[in-house]
Structure formats: structure tokens, C-alpha cells
Design an enzyme around this catalytic site. Sequence first.
Site, PDB file in Angstrom:
ATOM      1  N   ASN A 160      62.937 100.994 151.235  1.00  0.00           N
ATOM      2  CA  ASN A 160      63.227 100.123 152.386  1.00  0.00           C
ATOM      3  C   ASN A 160      62.022  99.282 152.809  1.00  0.00           C
ATOM      4  O   ASN A 160      62.031  98.678 153.869  1.00  0.00           O
ATOM      5  CB  ASN A 160      63.795 100.942 153.551  1.00  0.00           C
ATOM      6  CG  ASN A 160      62.800 101.924 154.148  1.00  0.00           C
ATOM      7  OD1 ASN A 160      61.581 101.777 153.985  1.00  0.00           O
ATOM      8  ND2 ASN A 160      63.297 102.935 154.844  1.00  0.00           N
ATOM      9  N   GLU A 341      49.568 122.881 140.593  1.00  0.00           N
ATOM     10  CA  GLU A 341      49.838 124.049 141.436  1.00  0.00           C
ATOM     11  C   GLU A 341      50.726 123.726 142.629  1.00  0.00           C
ATOM     12  O   GLU A 341      51.542 124.559 143.046  1.00  0.00           O
ATOM     13  CB  GLU A 341      48.524 124.667 141.927  1.00  0.00           C
ATOM     14  CG  GLU A 341      47.691 125.289 140.816  1.00  0.00           C
ATOM     15  CD  GLU A 341      46.796 124.295 140.098  1.00  0.00           C
ATOM     16  OE1 GLU A 341      46.124 124.686 139.122  1.00  0.00           O
ATOM     17  OE2 GLU A 341      46.761 123.110 140.520  1.00  0.00           O
TER      18      GLU A 341
END
Length: 598
Positions: A160, A341
Site C-alpha cells: 500500500n 535462528e
Amino acid sequence: MLVFISLLDHSHPTSCCSAAEIMAVLFFHTMRYKAQDPRNPHNDRFVLSKGHAAPILYAVWAEAGFLPEAELLNLRKISSDLDGHPVPKQAFTDVATGSLGQGLGAACGMAYTGKYFDKASYRVYCMLGDGELSEGSVWEAMAFAGIYKLDNLVAILDINRLGQSDPAPLQHQVDVYQKRCEAFGWHAIIVDGHSVEELCKAFGQAKHQPTAIIAKTFKGRGITGIEDKESWHGKPLPKNMADQIIQEIYSQIQSKKKILATPPQEDAPSVDIANIRMATPPSYKVGDKIATRKAYGQALAKLGHSSDRVIALDGDTKNSTFSEFFKKEHPDRFIECYIAEQNMVSIAVGCATRDRTVPFCSTFAAFFTRAFDQIRMAAISESNINLCGSHCGVSIGEDGPSQMALEDLAMFRSIPMSTVFYPSDGVSTEKAVELAANTKGICFIRTSRPENSIIYNNNEDFQIGQAKVVLKSKDDQVTVIGAGVTLHEALAAADLLKKEKISIRVLDPFTIKPLDRKLILDSARATKGRILTVEDHYYEGGIGEAVSSAVVGEPGVTVTRLAVSQVPRSGKPAELLKMFGIDKDAIAQAVRGLVTKA
């Protein structure tokens, strides 16, 4: 109607407006689900990664008939479950979002579970805002989905153009987004995000890879004077403007006929993850040596035989954490997440949703610190995941401080409703793994690199919040509390002190959170109120502070702490324990000082 309802919120009407057609097509054309049973295991899944657009999520569930429309007016009130961002106390929300960039990782975990574990036909949809596409964790998830060809996953990018305080960096350059998605192994389709026809067609395309629908939209779509304008993020409309816009939207509604959700194909297997127990007791011999990191790998592989819903994830450290044992015995239930991670934690959260799996993630404990936000959000998601951090403290030796976890206890203790295990031998490590599998919330198991002696019999009973007295006599003068390598240093210190006719009581806390306050206090009172804590961790937030907070205000009880006081360096494990004053000699000297002071 969806846009109208979302305008009634007090927070993010413009972010909702850009996504209105996307949500309408998803929930009333594309997705297959039972509207009155949002967590049904057969349902398609939906994750709203741009969590600030929560009002439009609530609106669709009201439109679907699950929420009363009147409840939408209680948005963000303390009496309502409709928080400002999605949370799992809402039956239709699997994972909490709002800390941006994390929804896609969780969606990947759901999709991986659907494709490889459940082998079911449910699909997973995740809507992201363009602002959060600056987060690296999004691209970790994009890479993961591409590598594992998650063709049951669809990401919708709501482009947007506008962020919170400025335009997004690429604004409406949808072709650049498309190239980036394709580079990560996705099938990428550019659509007009306000065209119902284009959206329906795009959602109908099936490929043998994940799909990214890049929807060019306008923030504040349909609101005269606000559409595609800056400085309206997160702001409610003035009442006179809201009333006018609502009338305009009402005038555009051509039919008030309810569209019913399409039910799902019911092919997800029935799953029971309750009461997963080891088939046999541990099989260690007192006095033998094993590193707790290796005992973790053996225990996890063993637990995998008790339930086909126990899964393991690792970040390319499986030959150090020893999760490779699990992979060898259960290759179809091991997920290699590579060196990402943050995404690994999000994948685990996704895999754990709707109680489909019991995930165990492992890496060096130091590397979980980069995933702290994901762990924090996992707690807000009420997720049940288990994290094992190896290579804690200076005792890892020559690899140096970048690899040494010295902050991890502080981090995991701060997580609400977490359980922090710190086993000190192979037997207690195996028990910790079994207990973690059956414990709600975030569980952390801290394991060590050095080999240490087995000190417990195989039939020793371990429970969360119950410490062990490892050494005691009627003449004990100080209670020494250590864990992992420092527990063994404390026992060695006891041998030194015995020659000087000084007896100490040695406690193994087993869990740092919750802590066995009663046993600690009973031991302290039996040793003239003296407690000495010793830990392979920084002073801040570790065992010493946990014990201090447990006994604060108790008359006659004093706590002396030994811990790592500064950033360490490379060296042999024994040299580093000595340098930072947490070895047997330092413990013995501290005990002498306490006894002499008295």
C-alpha cells in the site's frame, strides 16, 4: 461491509482499507474452514503478519458469523478479547502478531507441518504489509519456504506504499518485489489488490512452490481525502468524517446476502501429544563422564521413539548440539533451519500451533539471544516450544566470547511462564527433556560443552521446581549452589575444604525457574544462613540473582555470588574458570572467607 466495520476501530483504519478486498476474497471465496470452529485441525490457516490491521481480521470473523457484530465496538477495551493486535485468546488467532516480520515464519511452520507431518490438504495464508518487508526475518522465512517447496503456502504482500512515518522504501515498485520473491524460489503474481476478479484468479493458481501474491493497494482506500496520503497511519477518523465515509460505503453495498464459508476437506490426522514419556529409564553409570549437550541429543532421539509428533529443529549446529542423533533415528521429523535462528523459533511456533507437534529447537545458547523478540512473541502466542542452548559460559574454552552464552539465563528467566532447566549430568538432562515435552509454555534447557561425571542414579526422580541436595552433613557451614560445570566445581571444592575440616552443603537447583525456594531456605538455615552461588554466566540475571530474589527479606540469610564479571577471552576451560573466579579454588576461598568472617 468489511471496510465499514473496520472503520469503526480506534486505531488503524487506513491499513485495514488497503486489505479489504484481499480479506473478503480470502475468507469468502478462497479459504476452506468451519466458521464456528476456527481451530478445527482440517481448516485452512490464516496469519495476519501486519497485526496492526487486526480490526479487519475481527471484521471477517464477524461477517463469517463467529463474532457478534456488536462486539467489534469493544475493540481494545479491557473487557474485550479483541486486543489491538491479534492474540491467541481469540479462537481464530493461532499466533500473536504485531511485532512485525514474524508472521511468515510461523506460517512456514504451519505449512511445513501440513505438508510433511500431517500430509493434509489444508493450506496456509499469510498477509504481510510492505513496511515489514524491511525485516530480515521475513527473508529468512522466504528462503525457508523456497528451500522446502512449501506449495501449500500463500503469502499476500499488501503493497500500500506507505509505512508508519514515511513511504516504504520501494513504494509501488511491485516488479522489484516480484523479482525478489522469485529469487527466493517463489511463484510471484502481481495483482491489483482492489480487484476482486484479479484476486480470485490469483488465488486459484497452483504451483509446485510457494506463492506470493503481490497486491498493489492504496492505504486508506475509499476514504476521500485520506486515500494514499501520508500521516494517517494508526489514526482514527474524526467523527464527522467517519460518519460521512460510512454513508458513502453503505451506498455502495449492492447485496446484503451472507456468503457462507466453504467447509474444509477433513483429512488431517488425529493427534495426541499428551503425556509423552520415555520408554525406559536412563542408562548411565555413576562416575562415567558425558557432556550434557551430548546427553541432550541422546535423550531427544530416545524421546522420538515415544511419539511420532516429537520433532527437532536446528540451525546448522546439529553436530555440536547433538541433535544429529535425532536426525539419524528420525530423519523425517528433523527440520534443518540453517543459520537463521529467528526463523527457527518462528518455525517451531508454527509447528506447535493447534497442538500438532512437540518441537525441540537447538543451537548454541548464545545465538538464541538474536531471537529474543521471537521468543518473547512465542510467549505472547501461548506457544509450547522447547529450546535447547548448548555451549554455555566460559567453559566452552578456546572459541572465545562470541560463542559463550553468558546472558541466556537472564533472557529466558524474563519470559513470562517460562521454565528454565539447567541439568548437571546425563541423568538429569534426560529427565529435563522428558519434562519439557510435557510442560506448557517456553522451556529452555541449558547444556554444557565439557564432559562431567554422572552423579545421579538412573532411578532418581526429577520434578520442575525441585532442587537436589547433592552433598550434606550435620556440620555444614555454607550452602553452595551451582549448576552445570559449577556444580562439579563445587563438589571438587568440598573435597578441598574437607581437608581443612570445613563442610559445605551442595545444592543442584535443576530448574532455575521456578526455583526451589523452600529447599534453599531450609539449607541456608542449616548452614548459619550462609548461601554462596557460583555460575558460568554474567552476574546480571543468573543463578545468583534468582536465589537472591527468592530469599530477600528472610532474616539471617545472606547471599554471596560468584559469576563472570567481564567480557571473557579464549583459553582452556580450566584456565577460564580460574580467571573468572568460578572454579573449585575460588569457591573454596569464598567459603573460607564466609566462615572466617563469622
